[in-house]
Design an enzyme around this catalytic site. Structure first.
Site, PDB file in Angstrom:
ATOM      1  N   SER A 109       0.783  -1.287   0.027  1.00  0.00           N
ATOM      2  CA  SER A 109      -0.003   0.012   0.027  1.00  0.00           C
ATOM      3  C   SER A 109       0.961   1.273  -0.235  1.00  0.00           C
ATOM      4  CB  SER A 109      -0.887  -0.228   1.112  1.00  0.00           C
ATOM      5  OG  SER A 109      -0.091  -0.321   2.425  1.00  0.00           O
ATOM      6  N   GLU A 163       1.244   5.648   0.690  1.00  0.00           N
ATOM      7  CA  GLU A 163       0.947   6.796   1.092  1.00  0.00           C
ATOM      8  C   GLU A 163       1.322   8.126   0.425  1.00  0.00           C
ATOM      9  OE1 GLU A 163       0.930   7.596   5.614  1.00  0.00           O
ATOM     10  OE2 GLU A 163       2.246   9.557   4.895  1.00  0.00           O
ATOM     11  N   ARG A 214      -4.655  10.808  16.132  1.00  0.00           N
ATOM     12  CA  ARG A 214      -4.703  12.119  17.028  1.00  0.00           C
ATOM     13  C   ARG A 214      -4.308  13.405  16.382  1.00  0.00           C
ATOM     14  NH1 ARG A 214      -0.620  13.481  21.549  1.00  0.00           N
ATOM     15  NH2 ARG A 214       0.496  14.263  19.796  1.00  0.00           N
ATOM     16  N   ASP A 247      -0.846  15.640  14.388  1.00  0.00           N
ATOM     17  CA  ASP A 247       0.267  16.299  15.014  1.00  0.00           C
ATOM     18  C   ASP A 247      -0.236  17.783  15.125  1.00  0.00           C
ATOM     19  OD1 ASP A 247       2.542  14.642  15.647  1.00  0.00           O
ATOM     20  OD2 ASP A 247       3.066  14.736  13.475  1.00  0.00           O
ATOM     21  N   ALA A 253     -10.592  14.287  22.287  1.00  0.00           N
ATOM     22  CA  ALA A 253      -9.393  14.614  22.896  1.00  0.00           C
ATOM     23  C   ALA A 253      -8.345  13.487  22.634  1.00  0.00           C
ATOM     24  CB  ALA A 253     -10.047  14.528  24.395  1.00  0.00           C
ATOM     25  N   TYR A 310       3.840   2.537  17.169  1.00  0.00           N
ATOM     26  CA  TYR A 310       5.218   3.378  17.221  1.00  0.00           C
ATOM     27  C   TYR A 310       6.172   2.202  17.617  1.00  0.00           C
ATOM     28  CZ  TYR A 310       2.633   7.281  16.187  1.00  0.00           C
ATOM     29  OH  TYR A 310       1.790   8.259  15.348  1.00  0.00           O
ATOM     30  N   PHE A 332      12.995  14.295   9.857  1.00  0.00           N
ATOM     31  CA  PHE A 332      11.678  13.508  10.146  1.00  0.00           C
ATOM     32  C   PHE A 332      11.734  12.584  11.451  1.00  0.00           C
ATOM     33  CE2 PHE A 332      10.476  13.157   5.559  1.00  0.00           C
ATOM     34  CZ  PHE A 332       9.816  14.253   5.289  1.00  0.00           C
ATOM     35  N   HIS A 389       3.667  -1.225   3.835  1.00  0.00           N
ATOM     36  CA  HIS A 389       2.857   0.241   3.695  1.00  0.00           C
ATOM     37  C   HIS A 389       3.900   1.279   3.234  1.00  0.00           C
ATOM     38  CE1 HIS A 389      -0.093   3.384   3.787  1.00  0.00           C
ATOM     39  NE2 HIS A 389       0.677   4.048   4.603  1.00  0.00           N
TER      40      HIS A 389
HETATM   41  P1  FAD Z   1      -1.673   8.033  19.519  1.00  0.00           P
HETATM   42  O1  FAD Z   1      -1.572   6.502  19.592  1.00  0.00           O
HETATM   43  O2  FAD Z   1      -2.935   8.829  19.994  1.00  0.00           O
HETATM   44  O3  FAD Z   1      -0.531   8.599  20.519  1.00  0.00           O
HETATM   45  C1  FAD Z   1       0.759   8.346  20.482  1.00  0.00           C
HETATM   46  C2  FAD Z   1       1.543   7.826  21.660  1.00  0.00           C
HETATM   47  O4  FAD Z   1       1.156   8.775  22.638  1.00  0.00           O
HETATM   48  C3  FAD Z   1       0.634   6.669  22.096  1.00  0.00           C
HETATM   49  O5  FAD Z   1       1.254   5.436  22.006  1.00  0.00           O
HETATM   50  C4  FAD Z   1       0.757   6.951  23.804  1.00  0.00           C
HETATM   51  O6  FAD Z   1       1.786   6.281  24.399  1.00  0.00           O
HETATM   52  C5  FAD Z   1       0.927   8.326  23.972  1.00  0.00           C
HETATM   53  N1  FAD Z   1      -0.359   9.200  24.161  1.00  0.00           N
HETATM   54  C6  FAD Z   1      -0.958   9.607  23.439  1.00  0.00           C
HETATM   55  N2  FAD Z   1      -2.219  10.061  23.807  1.00  0.00           N
HETATM   56  C7  FAD Z   1      -2.292   9.802  25.013  1.00  0.00           C
HETATM   57  C8  FAD Z   1      -3.240   9.590  26.406  1.00  0.00           C
HETATM   58  N3  FAD Z   1      -4.245  10.365  26.152  1.00  0.00           N
HETATM   59  N4  FAD Z   1      -3.070   8.977  27.260  1.00  0.00           N
HETATM   60  C9  FAD Z   1      -1.793   8.030  27.417  1.00  0.00           C
HETATM   61  N5  FAD Z   1      -0.812   8.056  26.388  1.00  0.00           N
HETATM   62  C10 FAD Z   1      -1.089   8.911  25.339  1.00  0.00           C
HETATM   63  N6  FAD Z   1      -0.163  13.204  11.599  1.00  0.00           N
HETATM   64  C11 FAD Z   1      -0.882  14.223  10.970  1.00  0.00           C
HETATM   65  O7  FAD Z   1      -1.122  15.130  11.372  1.00  0.00           O
HETATM   66  N7  FAD Z   1      -1.652  13.758   9.757  1.00  0.00           N
HETATM   67  C12 FAD Z   1      -1.454  12.697   9.173  1.00  0.00           C
HETATM   68  O8  FAD Z   1      -2.249  12.329   8.014  1.00  0.00           O
HETATM   69  C13 FAD Z   1      -0.585  11.342   9.668  1.00  0.00           C
HETATM   70  N8  FAD Z   1      -0.569  10.372   9.307  1.00  0.00           N
HETATM   71  C14 FAD Z   1       0.121   9.184  10.048  1.00  0.00           C
HETATM   72  C15 FAD Z   1       0.172   8.062   9.406  1.00  0.00           C
HETATM   73  C16 FAD Z   1       0.671   7.131  10.248  1.00  0.00           C
HETATM   74  C17 FAD Z   1       0.783   5.573   9.586  1.00  0.00           C
HETATM   75  C18 FAD Z   1       1.736   7.384  11.418  1.00  0.00           C
HETATM   76  C19 FAD Z   1       2.070   6.353  12.333  1.00  0.00           C
HETATM   77  C20 FAD Z   1       1.388   8.487  11.805  1.00  0.00           C
HETATM   78  C21 FAD Z   1       0.760   9.561  11.189  1.00  0.00           C
HETATM   79  N9  FAD Z   1       0.717  11.263  11.618  1.00  0.00           N
HETATM   80  C22 FAD Z   1      -0.303  11.935  10.930  1.00  0.00           C
HETATM   81  C23 FAD Z   1       1.497  11.467  12.677  1.00  0.00           C
HETATM   82  C24 FAD Z   1       0.680  11.108  14.201  1.00  0.00           C
HETATM   83  O9  FAD Z   1      -0.403  12.290  14.020  1.00  0.00           O
HETATM   84  C25 FAD Z   1       1.654  11.578  15.301  1.00  0.00           C
HETATM   85  O10 FAD Z   1       2.455  10.964  15.468  1.00  0.00           O
HETATM   86  C26 FAD Z   1       0.712  12.133  16.396  1.00  0.00           C
HETATM   87  O11 FAD Z   1       1.768  12.719  17.480  1.00  0.00           O
HETATM   88  C27 FAD Z   1       0.136  10.832  17.252  1.00  0.00           C
HETATM   89  O12 FAD Z   1      -1.005  10.423  16.503  1.00  0.00           O
HETATM   90  P2  FAD Z   1      -1.389   8.788  16.723  1.00  0.00           P
HETATM   91  O13 FAD Z   1      -2.975   8.920  16.518  1.00  0.00           O
HETATM   92  O14 FAD Z   1      -0.620   8.190  15.937  1.00  0.00           O
HETATM   93  O15 FAD Z   1      -0.975   8.354  18.120  1.00  0.00           O
END
Ligand code: FAD
Length: 290
Positions: free
Chosen positions: A9, A11, A101, A103, A119, A141, A212, A261
């Site tokens: 796949s 991106e 979530r 960045d 949130a 991660y 990065f 991917h």
């Molecule tokens: P989450 O899993 O929500 O958080 C990452 C880690 O932080 C968790 O494993 C946990 O250890 C800790 N954490 C976070 N929140 C909490 C909480 N409330 N309580 C306890 N621990 C917590 N970013 C963009 O802006 N746009 C994109 O299109 C994009 N695409 C991506 C695609 C992939 C495949 C990946 C791996 C990342 C991508 N990102 C993107 C980056 C991503 O948004 C960031 O890494 C962001 O900081 C974390 O989002 P997440 O949903 O992956 O992580």
């Protein structure tokens, strides 16, 4: 040992200029014939590309005959707005979402939820799952996320996302097979049964990739930095990138991985060459050659 040909796949990020649009269509023209399982389109940091992502997803879905996954983040949007976007994807026939979530915008110190927004990624996954309309992938991660206490915290958080309804996890990029395998073992030990797809970054520009990596917590082993220093000196960066990336993928396949991917950064050549080395080549129908 003959290795199975992987499912792949790709991106992409949404184009922000006419020139970037041409580059993306060129990238799609090169990579769509490899018959990817799906392609995904990112959502700019800080939610900055909301409309562009939306348009790119719908255009690719309507014109390239590939499954498209739309990235969606929680940043700077109300729950209502976020769910309205997902709903318009469902109406257009796009049923895969990469739920993140997200960045924060450039310059912001960290993620601050919108007062009426989701949130966390867990909340977003829960809400999307409740609609019953999507196949939901999430980020994972293998080398701890910068905000995580340690690897186990990332595993535990991934478990929460899977329990909330995610069916697939796509990892951040990494350069050593052992990082992925350690993470996969820890996920299995935590009872995570969702598919974990390694995210692979073919290195077009080492200096950029180092940047990065330092922002997202990916580890750069010393041997790799040394190898790129020598390759850049000798004008062989692309050659090194193709060889190392193909080797990383091969090691993963030897360990039973079936899906890869690729983070293409909208540049198709390295990804195409690595795919070719793995036996993933354009599918030409009989009608096209007859
Ligand atoms: P989450 O899993 O929500 O958080 C990452 C880690 O932080 C968790 O494993 C946990 O250890 C800790 N954490 C976070 N929140 C909490 C909480 N409330 N309580 C306890 N621990 C917590 N970013 C963009 O802006 N746009 C994109 O299109 C994009 N695409 C991506 C695609 C992939 C495949 C990946 C791996 C990342 C991508 N990102 C993107 C980056 C991503 O948004 C960031 O890494 C962001 O900081 C974390 O989002 P997440 O949903 O992956 O992580």
């Amino acid at each position: 040992m003959t290795l199975p040909t992987p499912n792949v796949s790709f991106e992409f990020f949404p184009p922000q200029s006419l020139e970037a649009s041409f580059r993306l269509w060129d990238t799609l023209g090169t990579l769509a014939p490899l018959a990817p399982e799906f392609v995904s389109v990112t959502y700019g940091a800080g939610g900055t590309t909301r409309d562009l992502t939306h348009d790119a997803v719908k255009t690719i879905h309507g014109n390239y005959g590939v499954n498209v996954a739309a990235h969606l983040t929680c940043v700077d949007a109300t729950r209502e707005d976020t769910l309205a976007i997902s709903d318009s994807y469902a109406q257009a026939g796009v049923t895969r979402i990469v739920a993140l979530r997200g960045d924060p915008p450039k310059g912001a110190s960290g993620f601050r939820p919108h007062p009426d927004g989701f949130a966390s990624s867990v909340e977003l996954v829960e809400a999307l799952a409740q609609t019953g309309k999507f196949d939901i992938a999430v980020g994972a991660y293998p080398e701890p996320h910068p905000e995580a206490a340690d690897l186990q915290a990332c595993v535990d958080y991934l478990k929460r996302k899977v329990d909330a309804g995610a069916t697939t996890a796509i990892t951040q990029f990494f350069f050593e097979t052992s990082s992925f395998l350690r993470f996969r073992d820890a996920c299995a030990a935590a009872g995570i049964t969702a598919q974990i797809i390694p995210g692979i970054l073919p290195v077009n520009n080492w200096t950029r990739v180092r940047g990065f990596a330092s922002r997202c917590g990916a580890v750069i082993p010393t041997w790799l930095d040394d190898a790129y220093a020598a390759a850049i000196r000798d004008g062989r960066e692309q050659l090194l990138s193709t060889a190392l990336c193909a080797e990383l993928c091969t090691e993963l396949l030897e360990e039973g991985v079936k899906d890869l991917h690729f983070y293409t950064l909208n540049s198709p050549d390295l990804t195409r060459d690595v795919c070719a080395a793995l036996g993933v080549t354009p599918r030409v129908t009989l009608a096209e050659v007859a």
